[in-house]
Design a protein around this motif. Structure first.
Motif, PDB file in Angstrom:
ATOM      1  N   ALA A  76      -8.060 -23.418   1.567  1.00 43.15           N
ATOM      2  CA  ALA A  76      -7.880 -24.760   2.024  1.00 43.15           C
ATOM      3  C   ALA A  76      -7.387 -24.981   3.256  1.00 43.15           C
ATOM      4  O   ALA A  76      -6.966 -26.052   3.696  1.00 43.15           O
ATOM      5  N   SER A  77      -7.107 -23.903   4.079  1.00 41.38           N
ATOM      6  CA  SER A  77      -6.469 -24.214   5.400  1.00 41.38           C
ATOM      7  C   SER A  77      -7.391 -24.100   6.456  1.00 41.38           C
ATOM      8  O   SER A  77      -8.437 -23.587   6.247  1.00 41.38           O
ATOM      9  N   CYS A  78      -6.909 -24.167   7.623  1.00 37.74           N
ATOM     10  CA  CYS A  78      -7.843 -24.372   8.789  1.00 37.74           C
ATOM     11  C   CYS A  78      -7.304 -23.111   9.443  1.00 37.74           C
ATOM     12  O   CYS A  78      -6.414 -22.850   9.678  1.00 37.74           O
ATOM     13  N   LEU A  79      -8.353 -22.367   9.768  1.00 35.88           N
ATOM     14  CA  LEU A  79      -8.310 -21.135  10.828  1.00 35.88           C
ATOM     15  C   LEU A  79      -8.964 -21.387  12.067  1.00 35.88           C
ATOM     16  O   LEU A  79      -9.957 -21.871  11.957  1.00 35.88           O
ATOM     17  N   PRO A  80      -8.623 -20.658  12.981  1.00 38.18           N
ATOM     18  CA  PRO A  80      -7.327 -19.874  13.095  1.00 38.18           C
ATOM     19  C   PRO A  80      -6.099 -20.768  13.283  1.00 38.18           C
ATOM     20  O   PRO A  80      -6.231 -21.947  13.331  1.00 38.18           O
ATOM     21  N   LYS A  81      -5.081 -19.927  13.051  1.00 37.36           N
ATOM     22  CA  LYS A  81      -3.610 -20.677  12.960  1.00 37.36           C
ATOM     23  C   LYS A  81      -2.717 -19.946  14.222  1.00 37.36           C
ATOM     24  O   LYS A  81      -2.948 -18.801  14.070  1.00 37.36           O
ATOM     25  N   PHE A  82      -1.827 -20.578  14.649  1.00 37.80           N
ATOM     26  CA  PHE A  82      -1.189 -20.078  15.528  1.00 37.80           C
ATOM     27  C   PHE A  82       0.527 -20.582  15.347  1.00 37.80           C
ATOM     28  O   PHE A  82       0.645 -21.669  15.359  1.00 37.80           O
ATOM     29  N   GLN A  83       1.099 -19.610  15.053  1.00 38.74           N
ATOM     30  CA  GLN A  83       2.408 -20.011  14.630  1.00 38.74           C
ATOM     31  C   GLN A  83       3.470 -19.443  15.826  1.00 38.74           C
ATOM     32  O   GLN A  83       3.526 -18.534  16.350  1.00 38.74           O
ATOM     33  N   ASP A  84       4.370 -20.324  16.193  1.00 40.55           N
ATOM     34  CA  ASP A  84       5.205 -20.349  17.352  1.00 40.55           C
ATOM     35  C   ASP A  84       6.550 -20.866  16.946  1.00 40.55           C
ATOM     36  O   ASP A  84       6.858 -21.977  16.866  1.00 40.55           O
ATOM     37  N   GLY A  85       7.574 -19.853  16.063  1.00 49.93           N
ATOM     38  CA  GLY A  85       8.666 -20.301  15.489  1.00 49.93           C
ATOM     39  C   GLY A  85       8.349 -21.305  14.209  1.00 49.93           C
ATOM     40  O   GLY A  85       7.295 -20.910  13.506  1.00 49.93           O
ATOM     41  N   ASP A  86       8.770 -22.458  14.179  1.00 50.10           N
ATOM     42  CA  ASP A  86       8.372 -23.300  13.088  1.00 50.10           C
ATOM     43  C   ASP A  86       7.181 -24.269  13.489  1.00 50.10           C
ATOM     44  O   ASP A  86       6.879 -25.187  12.665  1.00 50.10           O
ATOM     45  N   LEU A  87       6.567 -24.076  14.508  1.00 48.36           N
ATOM     46  CA  LEU A  87       5.195 -24.849  15.127  1.00 48.36           C
ATOM     47  C   LEU A  87       4.098 -24.218  14.684  1.00 48.36           C
ATOM     48  O   LEU A  87       3.938 -23.093  15.115  1.00 48.36           O
ATOM     49  N   ALA A  88       3.164 -24.722  13.809  1.00 46.19           N
ATOM     50  CA  ALA A  88       1.888 -24.140  13.333  1.00 46.19           C
ATOM     51  C   ALA A  88       0.961 -25.002  14.119  1.00 46.19           C
ATOM     52  O   ALA A  88       0.994 -26.396  14.253  1.00 46.19           O
ATOM     53  N   LEU A  89       0.064 -24.428  14.819  1.00 46.21           N
ATOM     54  CA  LEU A  89      -0.937 -25.099  15.498  1.00 46.21           C
ATOM     55  C   LEU A  89      -2.346 -24.531  15.260  1.00 46.21           C
ATOM     56  O   LEU A  89      -2.269 -23.392  14.692  1.00 46.21           O
ATOM     57  N   TYR A  90      -3.243 -25.449  15.232  1.00 45.60           N
ATOM     58  CA  TYR A  90      -4.748 -24.812  14.864  1.00 45.60           C
ATOM     59  C   TYR A  90      -5.709 -25.522  15.820  1.00 45.60           C
ATOM     60  O   TYR A  90      -5.123 -26.515  16.799  1.00 45.60           O
ATOM     61  N   GLN A  91      -6.700 -24.979  16.441  1.00 40.11           N
ATOM     62  CA  GLN A  91      -7.662 -25.184  17.516  1.00 40.11           C
ATOM     63  C   GLN A  91      -7.014 -24.024  18.607  1.00 40.11           C
ATOM     64  O   GLN A  91      -5.873 -24.164  19.100  1.00 40.11           O
ATOM     65  N   SER A  92      -8.052 -23.511  19.211  1.00 41.17           N
ATOM     66  CA  SER A  92      -7.834 -22.426  20.115  1.00 41.17           C
ATOM     67  C   SER A  92      -7.321 -23.103  21.451  1.00 41.17           C
ATOM     68  O   SER A  92      -6.568 -22.724  22.010  1.00 41.17           O
ATOM     69  N   ASP A  93      -7.755 -24.439  21.729  1.00 37.93           N
ATOM     70  CA  ASP A  93      -7.365 -25.251  23.168  1.00 37.93           C
ATOM     71  C   ASP A  93      -6.173 -25.439  22.755  1.00 37.93           C
ATOM     72  O   ASP A  93      -5.276 -25.509  23.693  1.00 37.93           O
ATOM     73  N   ALA A  94      -5.627 -25.826  21.649  1.00 39.04           N
ATOM     74  CA  ALA A  94      -4.069 -26.304  21.493  1.00 39.04           C
ATOM     75  C   ALA A  94      -3.435 -25.039  21.514  1.00 39.04           C
ATOM     76  O   ALA A  94      -2.419 -25.307  22.445  1.00 39.04           O
ATOM     77  N   PHE A  95      -3.799 -24.074  21.339  1.00 39.33           N
ATOM     78  CA  PHE A  95      -2.840 -22.842  21.396  1.00 39.33           C
ATOM     79  C   PHE A  95      -2.801 -22.441  23.018  1.00 39.33           C
ATOM     80  O   PHE A  95      -1.669 -22.156  23.515  1.00 39.33           O
ATOM     81  N   LEU A  96      -3.808 -22.450  23.598  1.00 42.69           N
ATOM     82  CA  LEU A  96      -3.742 -22.299  25.232  1.00 42.69           C
ATOM     83  C   LEU A  96      -2.948 -23.252  25.896  1.00 42.69           C
ATOM     84  O   LEU A  96      -1.965 -23.118  26.641  1.00 42.69           O
ATOM     85  N   ARG A  97      -3.082 -24.677  25.533  1.00 40.60           N
ATOM     86  CA  ARG A  97      -2.236 -25.616  26.135  1.00 40.60           C
ATOM     87  C   ARG A  97      -0.706 -25.343  25.640  1.00 40.60           C
ATOM     88  O   ARG A  97       0.183 -25.642  26.922  1.00 40.60           O
ATOM     89  N   HIS A  98      -0.379 -25.022  24.566  1.00 43.34           N
ATOM     90  CA  HIS A  98       0.968 -24.864  24.243  1.00 43.34           C
ATOM     91  C   HIS A  98       1.514 -23.766  24.924  1.00 43.34           C
ATOM     92  O   HIS A  98       2.625 -23.697  25.804  1.00 43.34           O
ATOM     93  N   LEU A  99       0.869 -22.412  25.268  1.00 41.47           N
ATOM     94  CA  LEU A  99       1.342 -21.520  25.873  1.00 41.47           C
ATOM     95  C   LEU A  99       1.140 -21.719  27.256  1.00 41.47           C
ATOM     96  O   LEU A  99       2.230 -21.145  28.093  1.00 41.47           O
ATOM     97  N   GLY A 100       0.411 -22.554  27.973  1.00 38.28           N
ATOM     98  CA  GLY A 100       0.418 -22.845  29.271  1.00 38.28           C
ATOM     99  C   GLY A 100       1.624 -23.684  29.395  1.00 38.28           C
ATOM    100  O   GLY A 100       2.609 -23.212  30.657  1.00 38.28           O
TER     101      GLY A 100
END
Length: 189
Positions: A29-53
């Motif tokens: 039922a979940s969307c993968l991939p998932k990136f967890q940074d502390g209590d922040l859960a992100l989905y979508q590869s571009d969101a991961f990159l922008r967050h890390l940026g």
């Protein structure tokens, strides 16, 4: 994202979920991939990159550079979509035509490099950005698909060599975690 994290000296834990596990369990039922940074859960590869940026200072030095980083990253994703379409829907019939058109698809990146310190720096500005890692990933993948694809693009070719030689990134690219990871889920390259 892995190249960015490795090059920036960040540690991470990766949990790979097999398709079978995903289909059988509560993860379905979940969307993968998932990136967890502390209590922040992100989905979508571009969101991961922008967050890390944003988090790691890899989004340009000012608003102008940030906008250009976004332009580059969106261009990378446009080409990545064309690549994915080839790999997953039209590989056998479309590979020859795709490879033939590839230099024209890569030319805008060569042009951007030429406009930034004569191609001797990064894609935007004088510091690495998350878009550089995304572009490098796409170029390395394309070199597997078509080994000579950068032959007519000397600045991009030198850019790949220059970024790949960064000590932490070089070590990651040579690591079993990277070398043994399939490029595409269907095994086509």
């Amino acid at each position: 994202m892995r190249m960015l994290l490795a090059d920036q000296g960040q540690s991470w834990k990766e949990e790979v979920v097999t398709k079978e596990t995903w289909l059988q369990g509560p993860l379905k039922a979940s969307c993968l991939p998932k990136f967890q940074d502390g209590d922040l859960a992100l989905y979508q590869s571009d969101a991961f990159l922008r967050h890390l940026g944003h988090t790691l200072g890899l989004y340009g030095k000012d608003q102008r550079e940030a906008a250009l980083v976004d332009v580059v990253n969106d261009g990378v994703e446009d080409l990545r979509c064309k690549y994915a379409t080839l790999i997953y829907t039209n590989y056998e019939a479309g590979k020859k035509e795709y490879v033939k058109a590839l230099p024209e698809h890569l030319k805008p990146f060569e042009t951007l490099l030429s406009q930034n310190q004569g191609g001797q720096a990064f894609i935007v500005g004088d510091q690495i950005s998350f878009a550089d890692y995304n572009l490098l990933d796409l170029l390395l993948i394309h070199q597997v698909l078509a080994p000579g694809c950068l032959d007519s693009l000397p600045l991009l070719s030198a850019y790949v060599a220059r970024l790949s030689a960064r000590p932490k990134l070089k070590a990651f690219l040579a690591s079993p975690e990277h070398v043994n990871r399939p490029i595409n889920g269907n095994g086509k390259q």
